[in-house]
Design a protein around this motif. Structure first.
Motif, mmCIF file in Angstrom:
data_model
loop_
_atom_site.group_PDB
_atom_site.id
_atom_site.type_symbol
_atom_site.label_atom_id
_atom_site.label_comp_id
_atom_site.label_asym_id
_atom_site.label_seq_id
_atom_site.Cartn_x
_atom_site.Cartn_y
_atom_site.Cartn_z
ATOM 1 N N GLU A 55 0.966 -1.164 0.142
ATOM 2 C CA GLU A 55 0.011 -0.251 -0.100
ATOM 3 C C GLU A 55 0.866 1.320 0.034
ATOM 4 N N THR A 56 2.013 1.332 0.702
ATOM 5 C CA THR A 56 2.936 2.383 0.853
ATOM 6 C C THR A 56 3.141 2.661 -0.588
ATOM 7 N N ILE A 57 3.476 1.842 -1.408
ATOM 8 C CA ILE A 57 4.214 1.990 -2.798
ATOM 9 C C ILE A 57 2.984 2.474 -3.584
ATOM 10 N N ARG A 58 1.734 1.877 -3.434
ATOM 11 C CA ARG A 58 0.719 2.254 -4.402
ATOM 12 C C ARG A 58 0.325 3.500 -4.274
ATOM 13 N N ILE A 59 0.077 3.967 -3.000
ATOM 14 C CA ILE A 59 -0.446 5.288 -2.765
ATOM 15 C C ILE A 59 0.424 6.516 -3.360
ATOM 16 N N HIS A 60 1.713 6.266 -3.422
ATOM 17 C CA HIS A 60 2.386 7.260 -3.798
ATOM 18 C C HIS A 60 3.065 7.195 -5.237
ATOM 19 N N THR A 61 2.887 5.953 -5.685
ATOM 20 C CA THR A 61 3.628 5.873 -7.197
ATOM 21 C C THR A 61 2.541 5.108 -7.978
ATOM 22 N N ALA A 62 2.452 5.176 -9.311
ATOM 23 C CA ALA A 62 1.642 4.550 -10.278
ATOM 24 C C ALA A 62 1.996 3.091 -10.511
ATOM 25 N N VAL A 63 2.544 2.408 -10.089
ATOM 26 C CA VAL A 63 2.842 1.110 -10.285
ATOM 27 C C VAL A 63 1.849 0.188 -10.471
ATOM 28 N N PRO A 64 1.748 -0.605 -11.116
ATOM 29 C CA PRO A 64 0.517 -1.787 -11.139
ATOM 30 C C PRO A 64 0.673 -2.509 -10.012
ATOM 31 N N ALA A 65 -0.606 -3.150 -9.414
ATOM 32 C CA ALA A 65 -0.619 -3.847 -8.303
ATOM 33 C C ALA A 65 0.396 -5.033 -8.206
ATOM 34 N N ARG A 66 0.554 -5.524 -9.249
ATOM 35 C CA ARG A 66 1.297 -6.920 -9.381
ATOM 36 C C ARG A 66 2.957 -6.442 -9.076
ATOM 37 N N GLU A 67 3.307 -5.383 -9.553
ATOM 38 C CA GLU A 67 4.611 -4.728 -9.350
ATOM 39 C C GLU A 67 4.904 -4.372 -7.810
ATOM 40 N N ALA A 68 4.010 -3.684 -7.555
ATOM 41 C CA ALA A 68 3.936 -3.153 -5.944
ATOM 42 C C ALA A 68 4.327 -4.320 -4.947
ATOM 43 N N GLU A 69 3.468 -5.605 -5.492
ATOM 44 C CA GLU A 69 3.445 -6.604 -4.590
ATOM 45 C C GLU A 69 4.936 -7.229 -4.613
ATOM 46 N N ILE A 70 5.737 -7.285 -5.788
ATOM 47 C CA ILE A 70 7.047 -7.790 -6.206
ATOM 48 C C ILE A 70 7.763 -6.877 -5.153
ATOM 49 N N ARG A 71 7.552 -5.480 -5.357
ATOM 50 C CA ARG A 71 8.484 -4.896 -4.457
ATOM 51 C C ARG A 71 8.167 -4.919 -2.972
ATOM 52 N N ALA A 72 7.076 -5.264 -2.490
ATOM 53 C CA ALA A 72 6.665 -5.320 -1.171
ATOM 54 C C ALA A 72 7.348 -6.747 -0.610
ATOM 55 N N ALA A 73 7.233 -7.796 -1.407
ATOM 56 C CA ALA A 73 8.187 -9.003 -1.338
ATOM 57 C C ALA A 73 9.656 -8.801 -0.998
ATOM 58 N N GLU A 74 10.274 -7.961 -2.025
ATOM 59 C CA GLU A 74 11.575 -7.573 -1.548
ATOM 60 C C GLU A 74 11.865 -6.793 -0.303
ATOM 61 N N MET A 75 11.011 -6.055 -0.047
ATOM 62 C CA MET A 75 11.276 -5.042 1.099
ATOM 63 C C MET A 75 11.000 -5.949 2.339
ATOM 64 N N LEU A 76 9.991 -7.157 2.308
ATOM 65 C CA LEU A 76 9.873 -7.811 3.519
ATOM 66 C C LEU A 76 11.140 -8.740 3.559
ATOM 67 N N ALA A 77 11.820 -9.027 2.376
ATOM 68 C CA ALA A 77 13.028 -10.074 2.488
ATOM 69 C C ALA A 77 14.178 -9.220 3.005
ATOM 70 N N ARG A 78 13.874 -7.944 2.715
ATOM 71 C CA ARG A 78 15.040 -6.927 3.295
ATOM 72 C C ARG A 78 14.925 -6.841 4.572
ATOM 73 N N VAL A 79 14.025 -6.861 5.368
ATOM 74 C CA VAL A 79 13.802 -6.727 7.052
ATOM 75 C C VAL A 79 13.890 -8.215 7.340
ATOM 76 N N GLY A 80 14.006 -9.167 6.753
ATOM 77 C CA GLY A 80 14.401 -10.548 7.187
ATOM 78 C C GLY A 80 12.886 -11.268 7.427
ATOM 79 N N LEU A 81 12.002 -11.023 6.309
ATOM 80 C CA LEU A 81 10.979 -11.977 6.344
ATOM 81 C C LEU A 81 10.789 -12.401 4.871
ATOM 82 N N PRO A 82 11.900 -13.433 4.601
ATOM 83 C CA PRO A 82 11.723 -13.783 2.954
ATOM 84 C C PRO A 82 10.420 -14.522 2.488
ATOM 85 N N PRO A 83 9.936 -14.214 1.294
ATOM 86 C CA PRO A 83 8.508 -14.756 1.009
ATOM 87 C C PRO A 83 8.421 -16.337 0.970
#
Lengths: 560, 314
Positions: A138-166
């Protein structure tokens, strides 16, 4: 990143400069600049004009007791002050406009993109009915125009970055399926999803266990180092930031009383308040010398407690969770015993079992030679009293202090009435350093520390031989905590009281107990004299606990 | 989720069994003999006995209970003492009025309440909020039959848009719906007022939650945060009220049915009670209990859909 801003050549803060670079050259690299920030809530001033800077990639710790205005400072930067609050002065990020003058609409575009914030309570900071993937994307989607699918991919990357691998933490998880530390990681992922330049963390580890706390602090440090973010860290715990912050600002009553690079602050402690705080955080209560052990007052032998969990599928046996897997414990007359362990280790279950609030599935508990169980006689119950953690939630707000304190008297076969009852209340109040006149007031008129005194008075009124302190000082500010620890030490001196002191805070346990038990997953894994266990732990788990506990720099270097 | 469902379903069946037994016992011990009532006080004892035998009142209670429950399970609710007509048909006729009316009123109430509740919560302490609060206060305070009479005066008598009462049957659906409109509005207004207030206070409570602050820290506006994160969390109390309202609307519309001359369930049960037509009373009450329990079951399912945490617990 930021364009040059030479308008502010002078910092005007009496030589307290950040350690980065020098004078003018460092100015263009100031990320957050606060000047004469004032906040009032309903016309009552809470911040009296504070100024500070944070350089890119710098960690500034804002520390102080509750009510000092540190959280309000953070909320002012985010533009999330309560409705009745009003902020004046100037707050700028990079070469941006004054945040305080921006309309709400503009602020919404900055929050989450330019500045992200992490909050204290991971258990409540996430929306319980949305998946973590949706909340991070949601953080990504409300500020940028990226499609939902891509926002999810980036969310997964972010979660992996903070130690929660998908692979282990799919995006479809709900917050209630995660532990406190994992939820805090999700909170961090939401805050940094768009790599804001400024990250604000408001007591991010206060609600977590020490080992989890160490992991989250490491994560924050690495984010600052690798993503080049600046971090404004709000905490009441000097030890947490002592080896993490580049600079520390100490707040008291809405003002920054001292600000310096971390090492320098601990070395110099120019302001008396800083020193008071520092000393209070490692306060050692003056415990009277340990008496030789006599007869045992309380004996727990092989205690087992299992909870039935909901069925995973219909018509199968209900799975059980063993909270206590055979616990042995002996508390002797006048003994000061500690119990440490992380949340979920069974500390609270054990406390409740000793108080006779939980039935056991195996083993026995005896107090004063009597069997402890949920239906034990009132006389046995009267000998076992307890002080809980939350001084705000553990009193009925509609009763006066007199009634609150006199409550346990009904356990006596012949409870005192009238004058005798009032005298007992007055005596209990005096014993905890309050006035007998306080008996007629309601609980809301008292501060947290005073409430904890009242809780102790309530436990004392029956003159019990044993009191259980269940995280009894964990919710208190360091100075108040020091006073309450002194009070508890006095109870040992004056009444020969024995206690079981349950805490996650090793410093406190060291200060107030002779012997300590270390509990892990329903078992006591190590026990012995407190100093010995904490200085030279032998069990791997104890070693991990001790290593993770945040420590203040040596106090010996400070002249007193 | 499967465990949750099984548990709910088991509790549903148990509740129905207990309810049927209770209804049967209560009606049985109620004073008044239907046979004597039907024949009048001057009837001869042997006539009364004959009628009792005919109505099946002379068999032991256990048998009567089992016959009654067994009949209901096969869709046979017995024969009315008074009208000598199959109860199943009587109820079915009335249900064709009451059920659409209840659903119609519930839909109207929801449609009115949601925007009002959201508006009041979003504009808390400002004009919009005060407007909604004043309006809903009025909606709760004024009885629905008074609304009904005002509606008749305005829309039926003065404007002539709707008929003042009666029900033409479902041969012409448009006409049927039209004739149910005024009663549905009269029923819906107080319910909408309650629902709007519940939604408002649930939303305001949610606004103070930590996760709403987190949402704002991400850059959501107040309105976005309320819509995306607040509403779903506020739905639990709203669903509870909706469930209660449906049960009430199904049987509690008796006054509105009287005002609009509608042949609904409420009037049927009223008549049956005054005529000691026990078999009809039992059956209608049982039907209403069934409806209430079904609605509760559906509400429980809705809870689990709204809140993932409930899928695990039971």
């Amino acid at each position: 990143m930021t364009s040059s801003d030479t308008a502010h050549s002078s910092r005007g803060r009496g030589g307290q400069r950040p350690p980065h670079g020098s004078e003018r050259a460092s100015d263009p690299t100031t990320l957050l600049r606060a000047r004469d920030l004032k906040v009032t809530i309903a016309d009552h001033p809470v911040i009296h004009g504070i100024s500070f800077d944070i350089a890119p990639g710098e960690i500034l710790a804002l520390t102080g007791e509750s009510g000092s205005g540190k959280s309000m400072t953070a909320l002012a930067v985010m533009g999330l002050l309560p409705d009745r609050a009003n902020a004046t002065g100037s707050l700028t990020i990079g070469d941006g406009e004054n945040l305080l003058a921006l309309p709400e609409k503009k602020l919404c575009t900055l929050r989450g993109r330019e500045m992200g914030m992490i909050f204290q309570e991971p258990m409540t900071a996430l929306n319980p009915v949305q998946t973590i993937g949706r909340q991070v994307s949601e953080t990504i989607r409300i500020h940028t125009a990226v499609p939902a699918r891509e926002a999810e991919i980036r969310a997964a990357e972010m979660l992996a970055r903070v130690g929660l691998p998908p692979d282990r933490f799919p995006l479809s998880r709900y917050p209630h399926e995660l532990s406190g530390g994992q939820r805090q990681r999700v909170g961090i992922a939401m805050a940094i999803a768009l790599r804001p330049r400024l990250l604000i963390a408001d007591e991010p580890t206060t609600a977590l266990d020490v080992t989890t706390q160490a992991q989250i602090l490491d994560l924050l440090k690495s984010l600052v180092a690798e993503e080049g973010m600046s971090l404004l860290m709000i905490t009441h715990d000097l030890a947490v930031v002592s080896d993490m912050a580049d600079r520390i600002a100490v707040m008291n009553k809405g003002e920054i009383v001292e600000e310096a690079p971390a090492a320098q602050l601990f070395r110099e402690m120019r302001h008396p308040y800083t020193r008071t705080l520092f000393e209070a955080s490692q306060h050692r209560a003056d415990l009277p010398p340990e008496q030789p052990r006599t007869e045992p007052l309380l004996k727990v032998e092989g205690a087992r407690r299992a909870y039935a969990l909901p069925r995973t599928r219909p018509f199968t046996a209900r799975p059980t969770f063993e909270a206590l897997k055979g616990v042995d414990l002996t508390l002797h007359r006048g003994e000061r015993l500690g119990l440490v362990g992380e949340s979920g280790c069974g500390k609270s279950t054990l406390t409740r079992a000793i108080l006779g609030l939980e039935p056991l599935q195996g083993g026995t508990i005896t107090a004063f030679g009597q069997q402890v169980s949920p239906d034990m006689p009132a006389a046995t119950r009267a000998g076992l009293q307890v002080v809980f953690q939350d001084p705000y939630g553990s009193f009925n707000p509609r009763h006066r202090v007199r009634r609150l304190i006199a409550e346990p008297l009904h356990l006596l076969s012949d409870p005192p009435q009238g004058r005798a009852r009032d005298e007992a209340v007055a005596e209990a109040l005096t014993a905890v350093g309050l006035s007998p006149d306080d008996a007629d007031r309601h609980i809301h008129a008292f501060s947290g520390g005073q409430r904890q005194r009242i809780a102790i008075a309530r436990a004392l009124i029956l003159r019990p031989e044993v009191i259980l302190f269940d995280e009894a000082v964990s919710a208190l500010d360091v100075r108040v905590r020091a006073q309450i620890l002194d009070l508890i030490a006095d109870l040992s001196r004056d009444y020969g009281l024995a206690w079981l002191f349950i805490s996650h805070d090793l410093t406190v346990v060291r200060s107030i107990t002779d012997r300590v038990l270390v509990m892990q997953e329903g078992r006591i894994v190590e026990e012995g004299p407190t100093a010995q266990i904490l200085d030279a732990p032998t069990h791997a788990y104890t070693r991990k606990l001790v290593a993770a506990a945040p420590r203040l720099p040596e106090i010996g270097k400070i002249s007193t | 989720m499967l465990a949750y469902l099984t548990r709910r379903l088991t509790s549903l069946i148990l509740s129905l069994a207990v309810a049927s037994l209770e209804i049967f016992l209560v009606v049985e011990v109620a004073p008044g003999d239907p046979a004597r009532f039907m024949l009048g006080i001057n009837a001869r004892p042997d006539t009364v006995a004959a009628l009792r035998a005919e109505l099946g009142l002379d068999v032991p209670r256990v048998e009567r209970y089992l016959a009654w429950v067994g009949g209901m399970l096969t869709g046979d609710f017995g024969t009315s003492y008074t009208y000598r007509a199959p109860v199943t048909e009587m109820i079915a006729d009335r249900l064709w009025v009451s059920l659409p009316l209840a659903l119609y009123a519930l839909a109207l109430s929801t449609v009115l309440a949601f925007p009002a509740g959201l508006l009041a919560a979003a504009k808390r302490g400002r004009a919009g909020d005060y407007g909604v609060m004043a309006g809903t206060q009025l909606g709760i305070a004024i009885p629905n039959f008074w609304f009904a009479m005002l509606l008749v005066l305005l829309f039926a008598i003065n404007l002539g848009w709707f008929s003042a009462g009666g029900f033409p049957g479902w041969e012409n659906p448009a006409l049927a719906i039209k004739s149910l409109t005024l009663p549905a509005v009269a029923l819906a207004l107080p319910q909408a007022a309650i629902l709007a207030r519940v939604l408002r206070s649930a939303l305001i409570e949610i606004t103070g939650e930590d996760f709403m602050r987190t949402a704002r820290a991400k850059g959501l506006t107040r309105g976005q945060a309320l819509w995306r994160h607040g509403l779903r969390n506020a739905l639990i109390p709203v669903l509870t009220i909706l469930g209660l309202q449906f049960s009430f609307l199904l049987a509690g519309a008796i006054i509105i049915e009287q005002v609009f001359f509608l042949p609904g369930l409420g009037r049927l049960i009223f008549q049956s009670i005054s005529q000691r037509d026990l078999i009809v009373v039992e059956s209608v009450v049982m039907l209403l209990v069934f409806a209430v329990i079904m609605v509760n079951f559906l509400t429980d399912l809705a809870y689990a859909i709204v809140d993932p945490r409930l899928r695990r617990r039971a």
